[in-house]
Design a protein around this motif. Structure first.
Motif, PDB file in Angstrom:
ATOM      1  N   ARG A 130       0.958  -1.434   0.085  1.00 35.63           N
ATOM      2  CA  ARG A 130      -0.162   0.064  -0.197  1.00 35.63           C
ATOM      3  C   ARG A 130       0.873   1.475   0.000  1.00 35.63           C
ATOM      4  O   ARG A 130      -0.026   2.417  -0.629  1.00 35.63           O
ATOM      5  CB  ARG A 130      -1.224   0.622   1.230  1.00 35.63           C
ATOM      6  N   PHE A 131       2.100   1.159   0.971  1.00 32.01           N
ATOM      7  CA  PHE A 131       3.327   2.683   1.001  1.00 32.01           C
ATOM      8  C   PHE A 131       3.304   2.525  -0.571  1.00 32.01           C
ATOM      9  O   PHE A 131       3.544   3.932  -1.367  1.00 32.01           O
ATOM     10  CB  PHE A 131       4.230   2.406   2.241  1.00 32.01           C
ATOM     11  N   LEU A 132       3.882   1.316  -1.439  1.00 31.96           N
ATOM     12  CA  LEU A 132       4.463   1.673  -2.855  1.00 31.96           C
ATOM     13  C   LEU A 132       3.210   2.063  -4.005  1.00 31.96           C
ATOM     14  O   LEU A 132       3.916   3.608  -4.144  1.00 31.96           O
ATOM     15  CB  LEU A 132       5.143   0.584  -2.886  1.00 31.96           C
ATOM     16  N   SER A 133       2.258   1.690  -3.313  1.00 25.69           N
ATOM     17  CA  SER A 133       1.129   2.234  -4.704  1.00 25.69           C
ATOM     18  C   SER A 133       0.941   3.248  -4.004  1.00 25.69           C
ATOM     19  O   SER A 133       0.903   4.321  -5.601  1.00 25.69           O
ATOM     20  CB  SER A 133       0.057   1.507  -4.147  1.00 25.69           C
ATOM     21  N   THR A 134       1.141   3.960  -2.839  1.00 27.08           N
ATOM     22  CA  THR A 134       1.011   6.313  -2.216  1.00 27.08           C
ATOM     23  C   THR A 134       2.504   6.312  -3.151  1.00 27.08           C
ATOM     24  O   THR A 134       1.583   7.562  -3.651  1.00 27.08           O
ATOM     25  CB  THR A 134       0.616   6.178  -0.871  1.00 27.08           C
ATOM     26  N   ILE A 135       2.802   5.612  -2.734  1.00 22.56           N
ATOM     27  CA  ILE A 135       4.080   6.984  -3.647  1.00 22.56           C
ATOM     28  C   ILE A 135       3.890   6.889  -5.154  1.00 22.56           C
ATOM     29  O   ILE A 135       4.241   7.982  -5.851  1.00 22.56           O
ATOM     30  CB  ILE A 135       5.139   5.947  -3.367  1.00 22.56           C
ATOM     31  N   ARG A 136       4.151   5.824  -5.433  1.00 19.02           N
ATOM     32  CA  ARG A 136       2.961   5.563  -7.022  1.00 19.02           C
ATOM     33  C   ARG A 136       2.204   7.549  -7.935  1.00 19.02           C
ATOM     34  O   ARG A 136       2.208   7.304  -8.386  1.00 19.02           O
ATOM     35  CB  ARG A 136       3.140   4.749  -7.908  1.00 19.02           C
ATOM     36  N   LEU A 137       1.136   7.004  -6.812  1.00 21.59           N
ATOM     37  CA  LEU A 137       0.141   8.128  -7.097  1.00 21.59           C
ATOM     38  C   LEU A 137       0.458   9.479  -7.010  1.00 21.59           C
ATOM     39  O   LEU A 137       0.347  10.611  -7.571  1.00 21.59           O
ATOM     40  CB  LEU A 137      -1.439   7.658  -6.318  1.00 21.59           C
ATOM     41  N   SER A 138       1.575   9.404  -5.651  1.00 22.51           N
ATOM     42  CA  SER A 138       1.832  10.372  -5.643  1.00 22.51           C
ATOM     43  C   SER A 138       2.824  11.560  -6.258  1.00 22.51           C
ATOM     44  O   SER A 138       2.697  12.407  -7.201  1.00 22.51           O
ATOM     45  CB  SER A 138       2.597  10.209  -4.432  1.00 22.51           C
ATOM     46  N   ARG A 139       4.036  10.414  -7.192  1.00 24.24           N
ATOM     47  CA  ARG A 139       4.416  11.070  -8.470  1.00 24.24           C
ATOM     48  C   ARG A 139       3.766  11.241  -9.152  1.00 24.24           C
ATOM     49  O   ARG A 139       4.039  12.110 -10.382  1.00 24.24           O
ATOM     50  CB  ARG A 139       5.443   9.929  -8.518  1.00 24.24           C
ATOM     51  N   ALA A 140       2.479  10.332 -10.331  1.00 19.61           N
ATOM     52  CA  ALA A 140       1.340  10.805 -10.424  1.00 19.61           C
ATOM     53  C   ALA A 140       1.245  11.593 -10.358  1.00 19.61           C
ATOM     54  O   ALA A 140       1.013  13.085 -11.453  1.00 19.61           O
ATOM     55  CB  ALA A 140       0.802   9.238 -11.255  1.00 19.61           C
ATOM     56  N   ARG A 175      -7.253   3.670  -9.430  1.00 15.74           N
ATOM     57  CA  ARG A 175      -6.862   3.868  -8.306  1.00 15.74           C
ATOM     58  C   ARG A 175      -6.987   5.116  -8.069  1.00 15.74           C
ATOM     59  O   ARG A 175      -6.551   6.006  -6.994  1.00 15.74           O
ATOM     60  CB  ARG A 175      -5.486   2.809  -8.175  1.00 15.74           C
ATOM     61  N   PHE A 176      -6.238   5.988  -9.061  1.00 18.05           N
ATOM     62  CA  PHE A 176      -6.252   7.111  -9.091  1.00 18.05           C
ATOM     63  C   PHE A 176      -7.389   7.994  -8.733  1.00 18.05           C
ATOM     64  O   PHE A 176      -7.707   9.181  -7.449  1.00 18.05           O
ATOM     65  CB  PHE A 176      -5.612   8.251 -10.169  1.00 18.05           C
ATOM     66  N   THR A 177      -8.200   7.949  -9.524  1.00 18.03           N
ATOM     67  CA  THR A 177      -9.532   8.756  -9.354  1.00 18.03           C
ATOM     68  C   THR A 177     -10.210   7.744  -7.553  1.00 18.03           C
ATOM     69  O   THR A 177     -10.992   9.564  -6.691  1.00 18.03           O
ATOM     70  CB  THR A 177     -10.616   8.119 -10.298  1.00 18.03           C
ATOM     71  N   ARG A 178     -10.048   7.011  -6.825  1.00 14.44           N
ATOM     72  CA  ARG A 178     -10.525   6.980  -6.109  1.00 14.44           C
ATOM     73  C   ARG A 178      -9.624   7.796  -4.704  1.00 14.44           C
ATOM     74  O   ARG A 178     -10.035   7.857  -3.585  1.00 14.44           O
ATOM     75  CB  ARG A 178      -9.879   5.250  -5.620  1.00 14.44           C
ATOM     76  N   SER A 179      -8.533   7.496  -4.970  1.00 13.19           N
ATOM     77  CA  SER A 179      -7.659   8.066  -3.464  1.00 13.19           C
ATOM     78  C   SER A 179      -7.242   9.691  -3.910  1.00 13.19           C
ATOM     79  O   SER A 179      -7.142  10.023  -2.569  1.00 13.19           O
ATOM     80  CB  SER A 179      -5.989   7.890  -3.872  1.00 13.19           C
ATOM     81  N   VAL A 180      -7.516  10.163  -4.831  1.00 14.55           N
ATOM     82  CA  VAL A 180      -7.541  11.671  -4.951  1.00 14.55           C
ATOM     83  C   VAL A 180      -8.276  12.713  -4.732  1.00 14.55           C
ATOM     84  O   VAL A 180      -8.442  13.249  -4.749  1.00 14.55           O
ATOM     85  CB  VAL A 180      -6.459  11.655  -6.526  1.00 14.55           C
ATOM     86  N   GLY A 181      -9.960  11.991  -5.415  1.00 11.68           N
ATOM     87  CA  GLY A 181     -10.863  12.404  -5.455  1.00 11.68           C
ATOM     88  C   GLY A 181     -11.479  12.956  -6.635  1.00 11.68           C
ATOM     89  O   GLY A 181     -12.593  13.175  -6.998  1.00 11.68           O
ATOM     90  N   VAL A 182      -9.894  12.632  -8.017  1.00 11.65           N
ATOM     91  CA  VAL A 182     -10.943  13.247  -9.446  1.00 11.65           C
ATOM     92  C   VAL A 182     -10.024  12.879 -10.105  1.00 11.65           C
ATOM     93  O   VAL A 182      -8.737  12.227  -9.802  1.00 11.65           O
ATOM     94  CB  VAL A 182     -10.475  15.295  -9.860  1.00 11.65           C
ATOM     95  N   SER A 183     -10.307  12.702 -11.249  1.00  7.84           N
ATOM     96  CA  SER A 183      -9.986  11.741 -12.568  1.00  7.84           C
ATOM     97  C   SER A 183      -8.367  12.702 -13.059  1.00  7.84           C
ATOM     98  O   SER A 183      -8.114  13.909 -12.338  1.00  7.84           O
ATOM     99  CB  SER A 183     -10.550  11.049 -13.634  1.00  7.84           C
TER     100      SER A 183
END
Length: 265
Positions: free
Chosen positions: A48-58, A87-95
Motif C-alpha cells: 500500500r505504501f508503494l502504491s501511494t508513492i506511485r500515485l503521489s508521483r503521478a 486507483r488514482f480517482t479513488r485515492s485523489v478524489g478526481v480523475s
C-alpha cells in the motif's frame, strides 16, 4: 533504520516492478518479519505504501509535465491505464485528466453524493495544535473512511494560521455521517518565502491525527489534534488538496468551510 531503507528504495525505484522480496531485501530483513515491522511503523502494508508513492508521483507528473495520462501511468509503474485511472480517482478524489485541468481553475469540489446516511449525522469539533516556531500555514482538517489521507473527506475544514503565535486553531466538521471515521490534519506553508511556488512541490510541513471517531446520530464529539513534523515514514498525501488550492496563487481566495448540510441547499 530498516523501514526507512525500504521506503527510500520505494521512492528511488517506484517505476520498477518491485516485489516484496526486493523491498524486504533493501531492509535487510526476511519478508515475513519485514512486513510486520513495516506495518507497526507506518500503519500500513509495504504494498500500500508503494502504491501511494506511485500515485503521489503521478500527481506531480500531471502538474509539471505535458506527458499523457497513459505515459504517466506506465512511468509510475502501472501496466494498465484502466487500473491506474481507477486507483488514482479513488485515492485523489478526481480523475487524472480532471486533476490536471484543475491546476489553473477552481478548487476541486469535495461535495460527496447525497445518500440517506447524511440524514443521520453528528459533528466533530476541537483544536489543532501546531509545533512552536511554525511559519504561516494553511491547515486542512478532514474526516476520512480510513487512516490514510486520500479521496474525498466526508467533511472538511480549512484553517489559516497567519503567524507563529497562531499555534492553536479551532476547527469544526459538520454533518459527519453515522459510522467510524478518522480525523486527519495536514499543514502546508503558504508564504512565498517558505514554499516553492510550483504546486507540485508543495509538500506538507506537519501532519496530525486524532483518535478514531465512532459517530452516532446527533452526537457532538470534541477531538484535539496535535501536529508534528512530517518524516520519511509518513504516507504521501493523496487527496487533491493542497496542490490545487488557489490560496497559493497571487490573489488568495477566502477560507472555505465545507458542510454537506448546507451544500445541498
Amino acid at each position: 533504520m530498516a523501514v526507512e531503507r525500504a521506503i527510500t528504495t520505494m521512492w528511488d525505484r517506484y517505476s520498477e516492478p518491485l516485489s516484496m522480496d526486493d523491498i524486504a531485501g533493501a531492509a535487510l530483513l526476511s519478508k515475513f518479519y519485514f512486513s510486520r515491522v513495516f506495518r507497526s511503523v507506518t500503519g500500513t502494508s509495504p504494498g500500500r505504501f508503494l502504491s501511494t508513492i506511485r500515485l503521489s508521483r503521478a500527481k506531480s507528473l500531471l502538474l509539471e509535465t505535458s506527458l499523457s495520462v497513459t505515459e504517466i501511468a506506465y512511468k509510475v509503474g502501472y501496466n494498465s491505464l484502466g487500473t491506474f485511472t481507477t486507483r488514482f480517482t479513488r485515492s485523489v478524489g478526481v480523475s487524472p485528466t480532471r486533476f490536471r485541468a484543475l491546476l489553473h481553475g477552481d478548487r476541486p469540489s469535495f461535495s460527496p453524493p447525497e445518500t440517506d446516511a447524511y440524514r443521520r449525522s453528528g459533528a466533530v469539533h476541537g483544536t489543532v495544535v501546531l509545533p512552536p516556531g511554525s511559519t504561516e500555514l494553511r491547515v486542512y482538517v478532514g474526516a476520512f473512511g480510513s487512516p490514510i489521507v486520500e479521496g474525498m473527506p466526508v467533511s472538511c475544514d480549512i484553517l489559516d494560521c497567519p503567524t507563529d503565535g497562531c499555534r492553536v486553531r479551532e476547527y469544526r466538521l459538520g454533518s459527519v455521517p453515522v459510522g467510524e471515521w478518522y480525523v486527519r490534519a495536514v499543514a502546508v506553508a503558504v508564504r512565498w518565502a517558505d514554499v516553492d511556488p510550483r504546486p507540485w512541490a508543495r509538500n506538507p510541513r506537519f501532519v496530525g491525527a486524532g483518535e478514531p471517531v465512532v459517530m452516532r446520530d446527533g452526537q457532538n464529539v470534541e477531538l484535539r489534534i496535535p501536529m508534528r513534523a512530517v518524516d520519511l515514514t509518513d504516507l504521501p498525501i493523496l487527496m487533491a488538496l493542497p496542490e490545487l488550492d488557489n490560496r497559493f496563487f497571487p490573489e488568495p481566495v477566502p477560507t472555505v468551510r465545507w458542510d454537506p448540510e448546507f451544500a445541498s441547499h
